[in-house]
Design an enzyme around this catalytic site. Structure first.
Site, PDB file in Angstrom:
ATOM      1  N   VAL A 219       0.891  -1.164   0.000  1.00  0.00           N
ATOM      2  CA  VAL A 219       0.000   0.000   0.000  1.00  0.00           C
ATOM      3  C   VAL A 219       0.926   1.209   0.000  1.00  0.00           C
ATOM      4  CG1 VAL A 219      -1.810   1.246   1.225  1.00  0.00           C
ATOM      5  CG2 VAL A 219      -1.804  -1.259   1.226  1.00  0.00           C
ATOM      6  N   PRO A 220       1.068   1.884  -1.145  1.00  0.00           N
ATOM      7  CA  PRO A 220       2.216   2.771  -1.402  1.00  0.00           C
ATOM      8  C   PRO A 220       2.203   4.133  -0.711  1.00  0.00           C
ATOM      9  CG  PRO A 220       0.714   2.839  -3.254  1.00  0.00           C
ATOM     10  CD  PRO A 220       0.163   1.807  -2.313  1.00  0.00           C
ATOM     11  N   CYS A 221       2.380   4.151   0.604  1.00  0.00           N
ATOM     12  CA  CYS A 221       2.471   5.419   1.313  1.00  0.00           C
ATOM     13  C   CYS A 221       3.757   6.165   0.968  1.00  0.00           C
ATOM     14  CB  CYS A 221       2.350   5.203   2.812  1.00  0.00           C
ATOM     15  SG  CYS A 221       3.563   4.064   3.515  1.00  0.00           S
ATOM     16  N   HIS A 222       4.748   5.460   0.371  1.00  0.00           N
ATOM     17  CA  HIS A 222       5.990   6.137  -0.010  1.00  0.00           C
ATOM     18  C   HIS A 222       5.767   7.138  -1.143  1.00  0.00           C
ATOM     19  CE1 HIS A 222       5.737   2.557  -2.627  1.00  0.00           C
ATOM     20  NE2 HIS A 222       6.342   3.300  -3.535  1.00  0.00           N
TER      21      HIS A 222
END
Length: 203
Positions: free
Chosen positions: A171-174
């Site tokens: 889940v791409p919080c970056h």
């Protein structure tokens, strides 16, 4: 035990002993799985951003943890919040490990894993549900993400949701950055965030 009654320090395991112990642990985990005693399966994999702990339940991948979080602490938290029936069961995480390998090799742009979001509730879950819409190689500001939620002014809360994301990378919080273009904080550390953004920008 020594003659004084003080326990002696055990000698390090030889290669053969370590392999036998690992095999025994594998048999134990397999037996526990066969009996339906495994609520949380986990394994640790190497990656360009350090070792990652992967954990899954019957519902799906529930946790991805960086070494900086302390894998033992993460397992303790899973035991407290999900179930103490946690076993090292690498085969159950084969698909997740494979997709992460493909991602780091630049061959995968989205993950096709079933996810268990039980560790993220309320507004945090709302933020995480939106993050996959930030496509590979792109970024969005915390303010932009907040504007897409039910609380458009909750910019700080978006930052908290990203910082507590139980499934980073997948889940791409970056991909969430500051409005001024700076990368901002990241659970895996600023170097890891920079590496991930550079990896995606180069593909």
């Amino acid at each position: 035990m020594s003659e004084t009654g003080i326990p002696q320090i055990l000698a390090p395991l030889t290669g053969g002993e370590a392999a036998a112990l690992a095999a025994l642990a594998g048999h134990f985990s397999a037996a526990a799985a066969a009996e339906g005693l495994v609520d949380v399966a986990y394994r640790v994999v190497d990656s360009p951003v350090g070792s990652l702990l992967l954990a899954r339940t019957e519902a799906g991948l529930v946790r991805v943890a960086f070494a900086s979080e302390g894998h033992d602490s993460v397992l303790d938290s899973l035991a407290a919040n999900i179930s103490p029936r946690i076993f090292l069961a690498p085969a159950r995480l084969d698909e997740a490990a494979r997709e992460l390998d493909e991602y780091f090799a630049g061959h995968r742009r989205r993950f096709d894993l079933t996810l268990d979001f039980r560790l993220a509730q309320g507004f945090r879950r709302e933020v995480l549900d939106y993050l996959p819409q930030i496509t590979y190689g792109h970024t969005a500001s915390y303010a932009t993400v907040a504007a897409m939620t039910s609380s458009p002014r909750a910019v700080r809360a978006v930052g908290t949701a990203c910082a507590r994301n139980p499934l980073p990378l997948v889940v791409p919080c970056h991909r969430v950055v500051r409005s001024d273009g700076r990368s901002g904080a990241y659970l895996g550390g600023p170097e890891a965030k920079a590496l991930l953004l550079a990896l995606e920008a180069a593909s």
